[in-house]
Scaffold this active site. Structure first.
Site, PDB file in Angstrom:
ATOM      1  CD  GLU A 120      -9.371  -1.734   3.687  1.00 12.69           C
ATOM      2  OE1 GLU A 120      -9.728  -1.160   3.023  1.00 12.69           O
ATOM      3  OE2 GLU A 120      -9.029  -1.500   4.936  1.00 12.69           O
ATOM      4  CG  ASN A 122      -1.968   1.068   1.174  1.00 13.71           C
ATOM      5  OD1 ASN A 122      -1.848   1.965   0.413  1.00 13.71           O
ATOM      6  ND2 ASN A 122      -2.659   1.290   2.120  1.00 13.71           N
ATOM      7  CG  HIS A 135     -13.640   2.751   3.247  1.00 14.81           C
ATOM      8  ND1 HIS A 135     -14.379   3.660   3.877  1.00 14.81           N
ATOM      9  CD2 HIS A 135     -12.356   2.933   3.681  1.00 14.81           C
ATOM     10  CE1 HIS A 135     -13.751   4.496   4.540  1.00 14.81           C
ATOM     11  NE2 HIS A 135     -12.210   4.276   4.265  1.00 14.81           N
ATOM     12  NE  ARG A 160      -6.521   1.142   0.145  1.00 15.28           N
ATOM     13  CZ  ARG A 160      -6.317   2.501   0.791  1.00 15.28           C
ATOM     14  NH1 ARG A 160      -5.228   2.778   1.031  1.00 15.28           N
ATOM     15  NH2 ARG A 160      -7.575   3.086   0.930  1.00 15.28           N
TER      16      ARG A 160
END
Ligand code: AMP
Length: 407
Positions: free
Chosen positions: A385, A7, A180, A91
């Site tokens: 996640e 990320n 999200h 991500r």
């Protein structure tokens, strides 16, 4: 297969290394202050003390190299060789209308992601730096991208269009995208497993309440509406974001206070929400503590925050013509029994009945916090996640391998 989940932010890079056979996290960590003096790499392996290394890391390629060095470090590492990183998943905040699911990265995907820089100028360019940095360090390793917006691409027009001139949608893709998505997707699937009820049959309102916060109406497993909009600013009141407000306030305040575009943007994104109303903190723990100690502004901030969640739950129950499951996730949603109680207290008309003892229990697993008689199942489902990114990456890489084998 080991999958490294990345990320990347503009000056930070978080990572988690998964063993996909067991879905265990082998190691995780973050690099902070990339491009600044004294960058810090923090590395964690379960059961071992955290390692912190301070050095000068000027850009993302070096950050990834340092992470790989740490993963293969003689003492602190968990791999013998970097060949043991067999896939990388990233991500990405904004997938626009182009991406409705996760994909493996190739030249076309990179081009499309670049085209979306305008829609997420703070996030997407940073993610691209992460992708290029991995490519430079691991040129032969497949990479996948998982988008925060993708899950919401199932929303109908009635949910995603704004009632403004259509030319703005056609020319500039101004519409609701929602965020999200990875989290709402993950927790709704976990809820269906936990309840042993098929997702297709459920009307779920999922409340991801963290530093950023959003509610999503999930109808039959698909996002039907969500509170964040073209950007993550819309919807609920958040730690430092205003959430919904009358758009006419923006030009009015700009005029009265002689604010520039970037100042008004920063006001709404960084100096609003909990911090603005409480005057104390953007952290719900500190706001609740101050409220308990008698602070009126903290009480107002808490009550506004709760009220807005409740309004969205009610709106989405109406939007789906019913609600079977109300679920809470993310930092505040998973940890604050006080907040969950306050939200549910005003929702008894929907048939929501909270079990206070269950609500007070802490656990890392999904759990029911409603009573046996509650018409709506109220659940706390810890989000993950990174695991969903690792799973998507693994699935895409395995599918591509099988396809190549068949040819
Ligand atoms: P996230 O964005 O999901 O990482 O959530 C971060 C937020 O969770 C922080 O800003 C905290 O306000 C909040 N948080 C974490 N633990 C608690 C807790 N025990 N009670 C209330 N809020 C919490």
């Amino acid at each position: 297969m080991n999958v490294l989940v990345i990320n990347a932010g503009s000056s930070s890079l978080k990572y988690q290394l998964y063993d996909m056979k067991t879905e265990n996290v082998l190691a995780k960590g973050r690099v902070e202050r990339i491009g600044m003096e004294s960058s810090i790499l923090t590395h964690e392996v379960e059961g071992q003390p955290e390692v912190r290394e301070v050095s000068e890391i000027l850009e993302h390629t070096t950050a990834v190299r340092k992470v790989l060095d740490m993963l293969t470090h003689r003492r602190f590492g968990v791999l013998r060789n970097i060949d043991e990183v067999q896939a990388v998943g990233h991500r990405i905040v904004h997938g626009g209308e182009t991406f409705s699911e996760s994909v493996l990265i190739d030249a076309d995907v990179k081009l499309e992601v670049r085209k979306l820089f305008d829609l997420a100028p703070l996030h997407n360019p940073a993610h691209m730096m992460g992708i290029l940095a991995v490519e430079a360090n691991l040129p032969d390793v497949p990479q996948a991208v998982v988008f925060d917006t993708a899950f919401h691409q199932t929303m109908p027009k009635t949910s995603y269009l704004y009632a403004i001139p259509m030319v703005l949608y056609r020319k500039h893709q101004i519409r609701r995208y929602g965020f999200h998505g990875t989290s709402h997707d993950y927790v709704s699937k976990r809820a269906s497993e936990y309840l042993e009820k098929p997702l297709e049959k459920l009307k779920i309102v999922s409340c991801h309440i963290g530093n950023g916060a959003s509610c999503t109406a999930i109808l039959g497993g698909k996002s039907f509406d969500t509170s964040m909009g073209m950007t993550p600013l819309e919807g609920l009141m958040m730690g430092t974001r205003s959430g919904d407000l009358d758009p006419a306030i923006v030009p009015y305040a700009m005029n009265k206070e002689e604010l520039t575009l970037s100042e008004v943007n920063s006001m709404l994104n960084k100096h609003s929400g909990l911090i603005a109303i409480s005057g104390i903190s953007s952290d719900m723990r500190e706001v609740v503590q101050a409220m308990n100690e008698g602070s009126e502004p903290a009480k107002t901030a808490f009550e506004m925050y709760v009220y807005r969640i409740r309004k969205y739950v009610g709106a989405y129950a109406a939007a789906m013509n019913g609600i079977d499951v109300l679920l809470f996730t993310a930092g505040v949603g998973e940890n604050s029994d006080v907040l969950r109680k306050a939200v549910c207290e005003g929702l008894t008309f929907l048939g929501i009945e909270l079990d206070e003892a269950r609500n007070g229990v802490r656990s890392g697993d999904p759990r029911r916090i409603s009573t046996e008689n509650s018409r709506v199942e109220v659940l706390v489902v810890p989000t993950n996640e990174e695991l969903l990114i690792a799973r998507d990456t693994y699935r895409l890489v395995m599918t591509a391998k099988e396809a190549a084998f068949d040819e």
